[in-house]
Design an enzyme around this catalytic site. Structure first.
Site, PDB file in Angstrom:
ATOM      1  N   SER A 114       0.809  -1.220   0.000  1.00 33.60           N
ATOM      2  CA  SER A 114       0.000   0.000   0.000  1.00 33.60           C
ATOM      3  C   SER A 114       0.840   1.267   0.000  1.00 33.60           C
ATOM      4  O   SER A 114       0.354   2.341  -0.353  1.00 33.60           O
ATOM      5  CB  SER A 114      -0.958   0.009   1.195  1.00 33.60           C
ATOM      6  OG  SER A 114      -0.252   0.147   2.408  1.00 33.60           O
ATOM      7  N   LYS A 152       0.967   4.935   6.889  1.00 31.54           N
ATOM      8  CA  LYS A 152       0.249   5.762   5.925  1.00 31.54           C
ATOM      9  C   LYS A 152       0.715   7.211   6.042  1.00 31.54           C
ATOM     10  O   LYS A 152       1.219   7.649   7.074  1.00 31.54           O
ATOM     11  CB  LYS A 152      -1.264   5.706   6.172  1.00 31.54           C
ATOM     12  CG  LYS A 152      -1.903   4.346   5.932  1.00 31.54           C
ATOM     13  CD  LYS A 152      -1.902   3.967   4.474  1.00 31.54           C
ATOM     14  CE  LYS A 152      -2.654   2.660   4.225  1.00 31.54           C
ATOM     15  NZ  LYS A 152      -1.919   1.497   4.784  1.00 31.54           N
TER      16      LYS A 152
END
Length: 211
Positions: A131, A169
């Protein structure tokens, strides 16, 4: 004297001293014979992870791969190069409510080189998944500084949905909400709010991985 060639000569010296072939050393490092040859000839740079693996395999100090500090005719040693080795705990699961660096959470240690000794409490995570590619590839070691908040556009380790695994993230604040932005566009952002709570564990300050 070229530093890469000097390190390569030291690798060859320790390999020959132990009577190992290039292929035998490659097997111990989990790489190829061609890569070992490139390390030894200085045509491929040995990054810090490789140097620490070599030090473990040869059972020597990492300083053995750098010129002798006491000989002014040689290049500088690891200390003189401004690199500081720091031993950092690798965290596996992170149980909610327990300290991040509790013994049951630490699965090992990594030693990383820094130009300056970083401030604060550090821990390491092994990245799983894609990701955050290409910024943080799968399998990379991520060094995180323990802190409860980060600025917009900084990458953080975040605990989400009472999970025991941290996610990595990029952070973006929007009002009372926090958006966790992936680098890989095939993934959707995660929104943290009252209905979907989360907790920032710390700021990512370094990423290391083998090419």
């Amino acid at each position: 004297m070229d530093l890469n060639k000097y390190i390569g000569e030291r690798i060859r010296y320790f390999r020959n001293k132990r009577g190992w072939t290039s292929e035998e050393l490659a097997n111990k490092l989990g790489t190829s014979r061609v890569t070992i040859t490139r390390y030894e000839t200085g045509t491929r740079k040995t990054n810090q992870d490789v140097l620490f693996k070599l030090a473990d395999v040869f059972n020597v100090s990492i300083n053995e791969f750098f010129p002798n500090q006491g000989n002014p005719s040689n290049l500088v040693s690891i200390d003189q190069l401004g690199m500081h080795p720091v031993k950092i705990p690798i965290v596996g699961t992170i149980a909610c409510g327990s300290p991040i660096l509790a013994d049951q959470n630490v699965i090992g240690y990594t030693t990383e080189l820094f130009n300056e000794v970083p401030e604060g409490t550090l821990f390491a995570l092994k990245c799983q998944g894609d990701s955050m590619e290409p910024k943080i590839p799968n399998g990379a070691t991520v060094i995180v500084r323990l802190q409860p908040t980060v600025e917009d556009d900084e990458i953080a380790a975040v605990l989400v949905d009472d999970n025991e695994e941290a996610t990595l993230k990029r952070i973006k604040h929007i009002g009372n909400q926090v958006m966790l932005m992936p680098e890989n566009q095939k993934y959707d952002p995660i929104i943290l709010n009252k209905e979907n709570p989360g907790r920032i564990l710390g700021k990512v300050i370094k990423v290391s991985y083998d090419l």
